[in-house]
Design a protein around this motif. Structure first.
Motif, mmCIF file in Angstrom:
data_model
loop_
_atom_site.group_PDB
_atom_site.id
_atom_site.type_symbol
_atom_site.label_atom_id
_atom_site.label_comp_id
_atom_site.label_asym_id
_atom_site.label_seq_id
_atom_site.Cartn_x
_atom_site.Cartn_y
_atom_site.Cartn_z
ATOM 1 N N THR A 1 6.824 30.577 -0.692
ATOM 2 C CA THR A 1 8.045 30.129 -1.369
ATOM 3 C C THR A 1 8.531 31.184 -2.363
ATOM 4 O O THR A 1 9.732 31.453 -2.461
ATOM 5 C CB THR A 1 7.797 28.792 -2.090
ATOM 6 N N TRP B 1 0.652 30.566 -15.864
ATOM 7 C CA TRP B 1 0.071 30.215 -14.571
ATOM 8 C C TRP B 1 -1.445 30.269 -14.579
ATOM 9 O O TRP B 1 -2.090 29.521 -13.843
ATOM 10 C CB TRP B 1 0.677 31.077 -13.468
ATOM 11 N N PHE C 1 2.885 27.980 -1.370
ATOM 12 C CA PHE C 1 3.476 28.284 -2.673
ATOM 13 C C PHE C 1 3.829 29.766 -2.765
ATOM 14 O O PHE C 1 4.906 30.139 -3.232
ATOM 15 C CB PHE C 1 2.490 27.888 -3.783
#
Length: 149
Positions: free
Chosen positions: A131, A67, A128
């Motif tokens: 989520t 990431w 995001f």
């Protein structure tokens, strides 16, 4: 093994020549791609073998690298990137190891990620992060119902 050594040698030679400006090639996205590749390789290694609960800790540095590479490539270079990458790494570790003690650090990191994304003013990033939180909550609720039966 021999091929890996050759690739490492070529990369070392390339970066040495570039450092001394004997060749002129530089793009900031190269480092993001290298870090992303490391995370992807470790993920492939772990998932190809089948995620064993005692090997799930490998997903923490792998997810951080993966990431961080993605966020760097997308030119998100503020502090949110670091907190969010660590949160995703903890989430993967918790998800595949089923260690209960990881829930508290995950919740703390999740809260820090929410605050950092709101401070940065990135609504897409905020969605995001939400989520991830909703997925963790749904997984936890599902596993609690399964344990109750």
């Amino acid at each position: 093994m021999r091929q890996t050594v050759m690739v490492m040698f070529v990369l070392l030679l390339f970066f040495t020549l570039e450092t001394f400006h004997l060749i002129q090639w530089y793009d900031a996205r190269v480092w993001a791609l290298i870090v992303f590749s490391f995370g992807l390789i470790v993920h492939i290694y772990v998932f190809k073998r089948g995620v064993r609960e005692h090997d799930a800790f490998l997903l923490l540095p792998a997810a951080i690298a993966l990431w961080m590479g993605v966020f760097s490539f997308l030119l998100l270079h503020d502090g949110t990137m670091y907190v969010l990458a660590f949160t995703i790494g903890l989430f993967e570790w918790w998800l595949f190891s089923k260690e209960q003690w990881l829930e508290t650090p995950l919740l703390v990191c999740f809260g820090c990620s929410v605050v950092a994304s709101l401070e940065a003013g990135e609504m897409l990033l905020f969605l995001f992060i939400l989520t991830i939180g909703i997925g963790a909550y749904a997984y936890r609720t599902k596993s609690e119902r399964a344990n109750a039966l």
